[in-house]
Scaffold this motif. Structure first.
Motif, PDB file in Angstrom:
ATOM      1  N   LEU A  14       0.836  -1.193   0.000  1.00 39.17           N
ATOM      2  CA  LEU A  14       0.000   0.000   0.000  1.00 39.17           C
ATOM      3  C   LEU A  14       0.878   1.253   0.000  1.00 39.17           C
ATOM      4  CD1 LEU A  14      -2.909   0.712  -0.139  1.00 39.17           C
ATOM      5  CD2 LEU A  14      -3.070   0.591   2.332  1.00 39.17           C
ATOM      6  N   VAL A  15       1.991   1.178   0.736  1.00 40.63           N
ATOM      7  CA  VAL A  15       2.957   2.280   0.710  1.00 40.63           C
ATOM      8  C   VAL A  15       3.518   2.416  -0.705  1.00 40.63           C
ATOM      9  CG1 VAL A  15       5.239   2.970   1.545  1.00 40.63           C
ATOM     10  CG2 VAL A  15       3.536   2.093   3.139  1.00 40.63           C
ATOM     11  N   LEU A  16       3.804   1.292  -1.304  1.00 36.98           N
ATOM     12  CA  LEU A  16       4.323   1.269  -2.671  1.00 36.98           C
ATOM     13  C   LEU A  16       3.348   1.947  -3.620  1.00 36.98           C
ATOM     14  CD1 LEU A  16       6.767  -0.066  -4.008  1.00 36.98           C
ATOM     15  CD2 LEU A  16       5.347  -2.019  -4.520  1.00 36.98           C
ATOM     16  N   ARG A  17       2.067   1.624  -3.461  1.00 34.33           N
ATOM     17  CA  ARG A  17       1.056   2.210  -4.333  1.00 34.33           C
ATOM     18  C   ARG A  17       1.028   3.730  -4.158  1.00 34.33           C
ATOM     19  NH1 ARG A  17      -4.601   3.821  -3.319  1.00 34.33           N
ATOM     20  NH2 ARG A  17      -5.637   3.821  -5.332  1.00 34.33           N
ATOM     21  N   THR A  18       1.030   4.166  -2.897  1.00 28.57           N
ATOM     22  CA  THR A  18       0.928   5.599  -2.643  1.00 28.57           C
ATOM     23  C   THR A  18       2.152   6.345  -3.155  1.00 28.57           C
ATOM     24  OG1 THR A  18      -0.194   4.929  -0.650  1.00 28.57           O
ATOM     25  CG2 THR A  18       0.328   7.252  -0.856  1.00 28.57           C
ATOM     26  N   TYR A  19       3.336   5.821  -2.862  1.00 27.81           N
ATOM     27  CA  TYR A  19       4.552   6.575  -3.169  1.00 27.81           C
ATOM     28  C   TYR A  19       5.036   6.386  -4.588  1.00 27.81           C
ATOM     29  CZ  TYR A  19       4.582   7.314   1.797  1.00 27.81           C
ATOM     30  OH  TYR A  19       4.225   7.664   3.057  1.00 27.81           O
ATOM     31  N   ALA A  39       2.992  10.290  -4.436  1.00 22.35           N
ATOM     32  CA  ALA A  39       2.890  11.119  -3.240  1.00 22.35           C
ATOM     33  C   ALA A  39       4.251  11.163  -2.540  1.00 22.35           C
ATOM     34  CB  ALA A  39       1.828  10.552  -2.306  1.00 22.35           C
ATOM     35  N   PRO A  40       4.553  12.253  -1.837  1.00 22.19           N
ATOM     36  CA  PRO A  40       5.904  12.386  -1.264  1.00 22.19           C
ATOM     37  C   PRO A  40       6.180  11.322  -0.207  1.00 22.19           C
ATOM     38  CG  PRO A  40       4.453  14.113  -0.457  1.00 22.19           C
ATOM     39  CD  PRO A  40       3.728  13.433  -1.572  1.00 22.19           C
ATOM     40  N   LEU A  41       7.416  10.921  -0.164  1.00 20.54           N
ATOM     41  CA  LEU A  41       7.853   9.902   0.778  1.00 20.54           C
ATOM     42  C   LEU A  41       8.393  10.610   2.010  1.00 20.54           C
ATOM     43  CD1 LEU A  41       8.272   6.880   1.063  1.00 20.54           C
ATOM     44  CD2 LEU A  41      10.389   7.113  -0.203  1.00 20.54           C
ATOM     45  N   ILE A  44       3.335  -3.786  -8.348  1.00 20.62           N
ATOM     46  CA  ILE A  44       4.652  -3.840  -8.976  1.00 20.62           C
ATOM     47  C   ILE A  44       4.524  -3.927 -10.493  1.00 20.62           C
ATOM     48  CG2 ILE A  44       6.690  -5.302  -9.244  1.00 20.62           C
ATOM     49  CD1 ILE A  44       6.505  -5.817  -6.229  1.00 20.62           C
ATOM     50  N   VAL A  45       3.575  -4.725 -10.965  1.00 17.84           N
ATOM     51  CA  VAL A  45       3.420  -4.877 -12.421  1.00 17.84           C
ATOM     52  C   VAL A  45       3.022  -3.547 -13.054  1.00 17.84           C
ATOM     53  CG1 VAL A  45       2.114  -6.023 -14.245  1.00 17.84           C
ATOM     54  CG2 VAL A  45       2.873  -7.321 -12.269  1.00 17.84           C
ATOM     55  N   VAL A  46       2.069  -2.857 -12.447  1.00 18.07           N
ATOM     56  CA  VAL A  46       1.675  -1.550 -12.986  1.00 18.07           C
ATOM     57  C   VAL A  46       2.854  -0.578 -12.894  1.00 18.07           C
ATOM     58  CG1 VAL A  46       0.112   0.401 -12.653  1.00 18.07           C
ATOM     59  CG2 VAL A  46      -0.768  -1.910 -12.504  1.00 18.07           C
ATOM     60  N   GLY A  47       3.596  -0.669 -11.800  1.00 15.99           N
ATOM     61  CA  GLY A  47       4.798   0.153 -11.666  1.00 15.99           C
ATOM     62  C   GLY A  47       5.798  -0.135 -12.777  1.00 15.99           C
ATOM     63  N   LEU A 100      -8.308  -0.855 -10.160  1.00 15.14           N
ATOM     64  CA  LEU A 100      -8.290   0.081  -9.037  1.00 15.14           C
ATOM     65  C   LEU A 100      -7.035   0.948  -9.078  1.00 15.14           C
ATOM     66  CD1 LEU A 100      -9.902   0.637  -6.391  1.00 15.14           C
ATOM     67  CD2 LEU A 100      -8.316  -0.906  -5.264  1.00 15.14           C
ATOM     68  N   LEU A 101      -5.903   0.306  -9.412  1.00 12.82           N
ATOM     69  CA  LEU A 101      -4.627   1.016  -9.402  1.00 12.82           C
ATOM     70  C   LEU A 101      -4.536   2.058 -10.503  1.00 12.82           C
ATOM     71  CD1 LEU A 101      -2.236  -1.982  -8.778  1.00 12.82           C
ATOM     72  CD2 LEU A 101      -2.589  -0.067  -7.249  1.00 12.82           C
ATOM     73  N   GLN A 102      -5.258   1.858 -11.607  1.00 13.83           N
ATOM     74  CA  GLN A 102      -5.065   2.751 -12.747  1.00 13.83           C
ATOM     75  C   GLN A 102      -6.272   3.631 -13.015  1.00 13.83           C
ATOM     76  OE1 GLN A 102      -2.545   0.596 -15.951  1.00 13.83           O
ATOM     77  NE2 GLN A 102      -3.513  -0.995 -14.742  1.00 13.83           N
ATOM     78  N   ARG A 103      -7.309   3.483 -12.167  1.00 12.44           N
ATOM     79  CA  ARG A 103      -8.535   4.236 -12.397  1.00 12.44           C
ATOM     80  C   ARG A 103      -8.278   5.744 -12.338  1.00 12.44           C
ATOM     81  NH1 ARG A 103     -12.690   6.170  -9.316  1.00 12.44           N
ATOM     82  NH2 ARG A 103     -14.834   5.888 -10.021  1.00 12.44           N
ATOM     83  N   ASN A 104      -7.412   6.165 -11.427  1.00  8.66           N
ATOM     84  CA  ASN A 104      -7.148   7.596 -11.307  1.00  8.66           C
ATOM     85  C   ASN A 104      -6.447   8.175 -12.525  1.00  8.66           C
ATOM     86  OD1 ASN A 104      -8.335   7.709  -8.862  1.00  8.66           O
ATOM     87  ND2 ASN A 104      -6.436   7.548  -7.677  1.00  8.66           N
TER      88      ASN A 104
END
Lengths: 329, 322
Positions: free
Chosen positions: A268-273, A278-280, B141-144, B255-259
């Motif tokens: 979840l941190v990974l998703r946010t940052y 978003a800033p870390l 990670i995959v989307v990243g 969900l990850l890419q909706r924004n």
């Protein structure tokens, strides 16, 4: 007649050497076979050079497609700010190696905290899941026992129902698990799919062993712990990987059940940052922070490493077909 | 050990009918104890939430006792079916399922044929290991990874910029989003999808190939007449599973890419339930949407399976039931 057959067969290999006589085909295949253990089947043809080149190209492209993103992420995470700016944002081949991004995120702060949460949830969750799954799988592997059919149907029916987010949320809330790590563990702790795999594997073990033990007066508990579990190590390893990866990779349940960010798992941190940029927030000691790009990539690498560490020990079971054998069996 | 075994018409052991209940309970109670934790978890987190779907017929407000919520019967469904966003989510879901079937589904079959054609055991298992790996990475990670390679600041655009070309924005384009989704699914799951086809390929009897070759069948004809028929049941089974699951398209992936691409392109049924139900607080409408999805999904699974039986294939029940 015979040479005709062989000639037609050899037409199939595009650039293969022509095989004029029937006996030649077998002779060639035999000769090919003596070159190594990986000989083609006796009826096979030596593939032509063109086919071989195409196969090598396909092989290399497939490997590169999978591994290239890993290379960028690892390279960038190990680079200095200057190197990243010079490369234009991302580094493919690192020039200057720097571990600054890693020391920065692993010495306290949000990432360290979330890493601990993820490790606790994954370890505890996998242990709970494996115990519950193996117990139930062994129980259900004993056909003809009391209520066997009903219990088996209870498990199999779950395949038909898609999980529904909101009623599950209401249950989790009702159990008082919101904002606790239990909410990340218990709702996903049993997978009917994994249960069926382990059960199938146990049922494929030689029944004489179990019968012999029972005739000797062994209890079910003894048979489970001394026979079934040791003989099922490979499938338990595979299912353990499945469970572990599920816990490690989950982020949505944390988004749903945890309002308090201090309990956030790494994903979840990974998703946010990383995805939302978003800033870390790190403990700033007055030094110039490393480039956020390197830090972001270092978080990605840290999220991948546990999977890469466990995977090699389990993948040989996967390629040997433990999973599908149990499924079909 | 003089017990009469009763078997059903499949030859499966059903019960020892001659043994009275109390004796069976005494004999089997350790097995029942072993399954208690699993049954408890299933009741709590699958069957009770299933009953919880009655929220769809209530005017549900969290934080009041469950049964104090008033019944509104089908009002929530009326609101749901009047909502344009719901139909958009449903349409998007079906488009993504169709694209998945067309573009994703054949790839694991072809990959499996390729892996199977490699004879060197070391090369083959190396390729398998590499191909299976992405399956174990999270969607985050995959989307990243896709952002870092194809995104606006990714390696592709970096390369284009250094060569004086215009950047392309693949990741935030609602039009291309469909294909990015399929691309991500292929990268993550195509390799893993080969596992079941490979097992089916290994199960084909070598003698068939041998006699076909003796009869003069070339590589192409052996593929068409032996290999493909050999894996046909598995292909059909996988197709059925996919059809039965037509209303579920990777929730986390969307969900990850909706924004970044906007709800018009990325809203699917699961994200609709989350955003309209949980985030916006329309709990009952969200549950109604979830229930709609569940019921239609169940009908789809049963119909697809029925269809498979009509075609003379095993379908799902036979493969999981024993």
């Amino acid at each position: 007649m015979r040479s005709d057959t062989a000639a037609r067969a050899s037409d199939a290999s595009p650039a293969g050497t022509p095989t004029p006589a029937g006996t030649k085909l077998t002779a060639e295949a035999t000769q090919f076979r003596t070159r190594g253990k990986y000989a083609p089947p006796i009826w096979g043809h030596r593939p032509g050079p063109l086919t071989n080149i195409l196969r090598v190209v396909a092989f290399v492209i497939l490997i590169a497609l999978v591994l290239f993103p890993f290379l960028i992420v690892v390279s960038t995470s190990l680079s200095t700010g200057q190197a990243i700016t010079d490369a234009g944002g991302l580094v493919v081949i690192p020039t200057e190696i720097s571990l600054e991004a890693y020391t920065r995120i692993l010495t306290g702060g949000v990432v360290t905290q979330s890493l601990l949460v993820s490790i606790v949830v994954t370890a505890a969750g996998t242990a709970i899941s494996l115990v519950v799954t193996v117990l139930a799988a062994y129980s259900l592997s004993r056909v003809g026992t009391l209520w066997h059919r009903g219990l088996l149907m209870t498990v199999l029916l779950t395949f038909l129902f898609a999980p529904s987010i909101i009623p599950l949320y209401v249950v989790v809330q009702g159990l008082g698990m919101l904002d606790t790590l239990w909410a990340l563990i218990l709702p996903t702790s049993l997978s009917a799919f994994n249960l069926v795999i382990v059960r199938g594997f146990i049922m494929n073990l030689p029944p004489e062993l179990f019968e012999a033990a029972r005739i000797d007066g062994a209890s079910e508990w003894w048979v489970l712990t001394r026979l079934a579990v040791p003989l099922s190590k490979s499938v338990i390893a595979v299912v353990g990987l499945f469970y572990g990866v599920t816990y490690w990779n989950a982020f949505f349940n944390a988004m749903l059940y945890l309002r308090d960010t201090s309990n956030w798992p790494l994903q979840l941190v990974l998703r946010t940052y990383v995805l939302q940029g978003a800033p870390l927030t790190l403990d700033n000691t007055g030094e110039i922070p490393p480039p956020s790009q390197a830090v972001q990539m270092a978080v990605v690498v840290i999220a991948i490493i546990p999977v890469l560490l466990v995977y090699p020990f389990v993948q040989r079971h996967l390629t040997k077909g433990v999973l599908t054998g149990a499924l079909k069996g | 050990m003089a017990r009469t075994a009763v078997t059903d018409r499949h030859g499966e052991l059903v019960a020892y009918r001659s043994v009275p209940f109390v004796t069976r309970l005494r004999r089997d109670y350790p097995l029942l104890v072993m399954i208690v934790p699993a049954v408890a978890l299933m009741l709590l987190f699958i069957y009770i939430p299933l009953l919880g779907n009655v929220i769809a017929f209530m005017d549900y407000v969290p934080f009041v006792p469950f049964l104090d919520n008033g019944w509104v019967w089908f009002e929530n469904f009326e609101r749901l079916f009047a909502d344009g966003d719901f139909w958009l989510a449903l349409a998007n879901t079906l488009v993504f399922t169709a694209l998945n079937l067309l573009l994703f589904f054949p790839i694991p079959v072809m990959l499996a044929l390729f892996v199977h054609s490699l004879l060197h055991p070391w090369l083959r298992s190396f390729l398998q290991s590499v191909l299976y790996l992405p399956h174990f990475l999270s969607w985050v990670i995959v989307v990243g990874f896709f952002q870092q390679t194809l995104g606006s600041a990714g390696v592709l655009n970096q390369f284009l910029a250094q060569n004086g070309l215009d950047p392309v924005n693949l990741m935030q384009n609602p039009e291309l989003f469909k294909f990015m989704i399929v691309g991500q699914t292929v990268w993550k799951e195509a390799g893993w999808g080969t596992i079941i086809f490979l097992a089916a390929l290994t199960a084909i009897d070598d003698a068939l190939y041998e006699s076909a070759a003796m009869d003069g069948a070339g590589v192409g004809r052996r593929l068409w007449h032996i290999t493909l028929p050999g894996i046909r049941p598995i292909i059909i089974l996988m197709l059925i599973l996919r059809l039965g699951d037509a209303l579920s398209v990777g929730f986390e992936q969307f969900l990850l890419q909706r924004n970044s691409v906007g709800p018009a392109a990325a809203e699917v049924l699961d994200t609709y339930v989350y955003y309209h139900g949980v985030v916006a607080g329309n709990w009952s409408v969200g549950v109604a949407a979830g229930l709609f999805k569940g019921v239609v999904g169940l009908i789809l699974i049963l119909a697809a399976n029925k269809f498979a039986h009509l075609l003379g294939e095993d379908g799902i029940y036979k493969s999981t039931r024993r």
